[in-house]
Scaffold this motif. Sequence first.
Motif, PDB file in Angstrom:
ATOM      1  N   LEU A  32       0.752  -1.352   0.021  1.00  0.00           N
ATOM      2  CA  LEU A  32      -0.058   0.066  -0.106  1.00  0.00           C
ATOM      3  C   LEU A  32       0.799   1.343  -0.059  1.00  0.00           C
ATOM      4  N   GLY A  33       1.988   1.070   0.699  1.00  0.00           N
ATOM      5  CA  GLY A  33       2.851   2.240   0.753  1.00  0.00           C
ATOM      6  C   GLY A  33       3.454   2.471  -0.300  1.00  0.00           C
ATOM      7  N   ALA A  34       3.800   1.459  -1.081  1.00  0.00           N
ATOM      8  CA  ALA A  34       4.592   1.876  -2.536  1.00  0.00           C
ATOM      9  C   ALA A  34       3.491   2.031  -3.455  1.00  0.00           C
ATOM     10  N   ALA A  35       2.302   1.744  -3.412  1.00  0.00           N
ATOM     11  CA  ALA A  35       1.254   2.249  -4.279  1.00  0.00           C
ATOM     12  C   ALA A  35       1.104   3.640  -3.942  1.00  0.00           C
ATOM     13  N   ALA A  36       1.273   4.188  -2.991  1.00  0.00           N
ATOM     14  CA  ALA A  36       0.907   5.645  -2.729  1.00  0.00           C
ATOM     15  C   ALA A  36       2.037   6.452  -3.320  1.00  0.00           C
ATOM     16  N   VAL A  37       3.430   5.826  -3.076  1.00  0.00           N
ATOM     17  CA  VAL A  37       4.504   6.663  -3.554  1.00  0.00           C
ATOM     18  C   VAL A  37       4.227   6.676  -5.172  1.00  0.00           C
ATOM     19  N   VAL A  38       3.772   5.484  -6.006  1.00  0.00           N
ATOM     20  CA  VAL A  38       3.730   5.415  -7.311  1.00  0.00           C
ATOM     21  C   VAL A  38       2.573   6.449  -7.636  1.00  0.00           C
ATOM     22  N   ALA A  39       1.616   6.605  -6.910  1.00  0.00           N
ATOM     23  CA  ALA A  39       0.494   7.420  -7.055  1.00  0.00           C
ATOM     24  C   ALA A  39       0.942   9.028  -7.165  1.00  0.00           C
ATOM     25  N   VAL A  40       1.833   9.309  -6.479  1.00  0.00           N
ATOM     26  CA  VAL A  40       2.240  10.518  -6.133  1.00  0.00           C
ATOM     27  C   VAL A  40       3.323  10.842  -7.327  1.00  0.00           C
ATOM     28  N   GLY A  41       4.117   9.904  -7.754  1.00  0.00           N
ATOM     29  CA  GLY A  41       5.082  10.023  -8.819  1.00  0.00           C
ATOM     30  C   GLY A  41       4.268  10.133 -10.238  1.00  0.00           C
ATOM     31  N   HIS A  42       3.485   9.360 -10.242  1.00  0.00           N
ATOM     32  CA  HIS A  42       2.421   9.661 -11.721  1.00  0.00           C
ATOM     33  C   HIS A  42       1.758  11.087 -11.508  1.00  0.00           C
ATOM     34  N   ALA A  43       1.348  11.483 -10.422  1.00  0.00           N
ATOM     35  CA  ALA A  43       0.863  12.748 -10.337  1.00  0.00           C
ATOM     36  C   ALA A  43       1.724  13.791 -10.669  1.00  0.00           C
ATOM     37  N   ARG A 131      -2.975  32.555 -16.303  1.00  0.00           N
ATOM     38  CA  ARG A 131      -2.477  31.610 -15.457  1.00  0.00           C
ATOM     39  C   ARG A 131      -3.029  30.273 -15.751  1.00  0.00           C
ATOM     40  N   VAL A 132      -2.449  29.293 -16.069  1.00  0.00           N
ATOM     41  CA  VAL A 132      -2.880  27.892 -16.397  1.00  0.00           C
ATOM     42  C   VAL A 132      -2.457  27.161 -15.293  1.00  0.00           C
ATOM     43  N   THR A 133      -3.233  26.059 -14.868  1.00  0.00           N
ATOM     44  CA  THR A 133      -3.059  25.400 -13.653  1.00  0.00           C
ATOM     45  C   THR A 133      -3.189  23.960 -14.339  1.00  0.00           C
ATOM     46  N   ARG A 134      -2.247  23.003 -14.166  1.00  0.00           N
ATOM     47  CA  ARG A 134      -2.309  21.607 -14.287  1.00  0.00           C
ATOM     48  C   ARG A 134      -2.185  20.917 -13.310  1.00  0.00           C
ATOM     49  N   ARG A 135      -3.420  19.960 -13.171  1.00  0.00           N
ATOM     50  CA  ARG A 135      -3.622  18.985 -12.020  1.00  0.00           C
ATOM     51  C   ARG A 135      -3.687  17.477 -12.343  1.00  0.00           C
ATOM     52  N   ASP A 136      -3.407  16.682 -11.544  1.00  0.00           N
ATOM     53  CA  ASP A 136      -3.581  15.252 -11.954  1.00  0.00           C
ATOM     54  C   ASP A 136      -4.915  14.916 -11.480  1.00  0.00           C
ATOM     55  N   PRO A 137      -5.433  13.482 -12.232  1.00  0.00           N
ATOM     56  CA  PRO A 137      -6.882  13.314 -11.849  1.00  0.00           C
ATOM     57  C   PRO A 137      -7.197  13.211 -10.221  1.00  0.00           C
TER      58      PRO A 137
END
Length: 397
Positions: A32-43, A131-137
């Motif tokens: 679960l911790g690794a999945a959270a890190v991957v999610a932040v990296g993908h973001a 000013r353009v803001t780009r966000r992850d899903p």
Amino acid sequence: MGITARGIGLLVAAVVLLGVGFRFAYPELAVLGAAAVVAVGHAVVTAAWRPRLTVERRADPDRVARGEPAAMTLTVRNTGRVRAANLVAEDRCGGRLVPVPLLRLRPGRDTEVRYDVPTHRRGVVPVGPLRVTRRDPLGLVALARSYGERVPVWVHPRIHPLRAVPTGAGRSLDGRTDSVPHGSITFDSLREYVVGDELRRVHWRTSARVGELMVRENVDTSLPRIVVVLDNRAGAHPERVDGVAESFESACEAAASVVAAAAREDLPATLLLIAPTEIEAAGDGRSRRERAELESSHGPLDRLAAVELAEGGEDVLRTAMSRLRQDRLGDTLVFLTGPGARDGLGHVGALRGAYPSVVVGMFGAAGPTPVSAAGLTVVDAADGAEFAAEWDGIRRW
């Protein structure tokens, strides 16, 4: 790039899960911790993608009088070839933000937004950048970028029509106002040669001495010249309403009205400010009578739109009046000020010998302004409209 509160929380949870999972041999928690890190990296990767956008602005119009309508048309085009842009954008207009929809902006397509520009106050309204803001899903990371240049919208002071225009002492021998072009009668000074100057005006002796071409600058002494001096010292306009000195705004309207009236009659007009920076600008290499001339149809009005109150006491006024007395830029002087300068009108009256006609516009005074210097014509007015009415009622300049 900024990590949102949700992203920070997820990172903290990832560290805790990874630590507990490895420390106590719980592989599920480590996963679960690794999945959270991957999610932040993908973001981070998703937000870091820079959309290819071009921004065009068109002000309609870009120069207006105070209170007149003005609008800004913003066109945003996606010049990318593959991905559609799904962004959150805001355009800055003065002190407010205008939302710009950029949802599913496909490659090669554009979107257009039109909105009103506030013109209720004199000044220069900066519009942009976008000013353009780009966000992850998942909303973990947000990255803001700026697109396009800042475009100013000039809000000029109101112009009140003036029927009377002073002609001062400069007249032709036949009794009418002369309109002979500038530079035909009397030598004034020397300046550097610019493309288009006539070679017969080159002063060869001075050119040989300084090593570059110098041209004689002449003036037409028969042409009446009006000098408008705006007192932009904060001490001259002490009263404020919501942070705005209404007496100064009225003085700006009066200055714009006099300059516009002079332009209508094809009379040369000079606009000067009391602020030290403006007085120092007189030494820019131009001739004495040309250094503060109107450079274009919008030049003086743009200066009046951008001018602000500056610090300065009676010594600044004294220095400015001394410079005006030495330069003698015209034959009619119009001095526009506020109630805080009533005690300093003696310095203005001292210009009576250099300028045949001196008019003082006093704005926001509680009562009539006493005239301590002979020859001064004082116009007490509450605002620009009242100044125009009193101006047209002057019998003798």
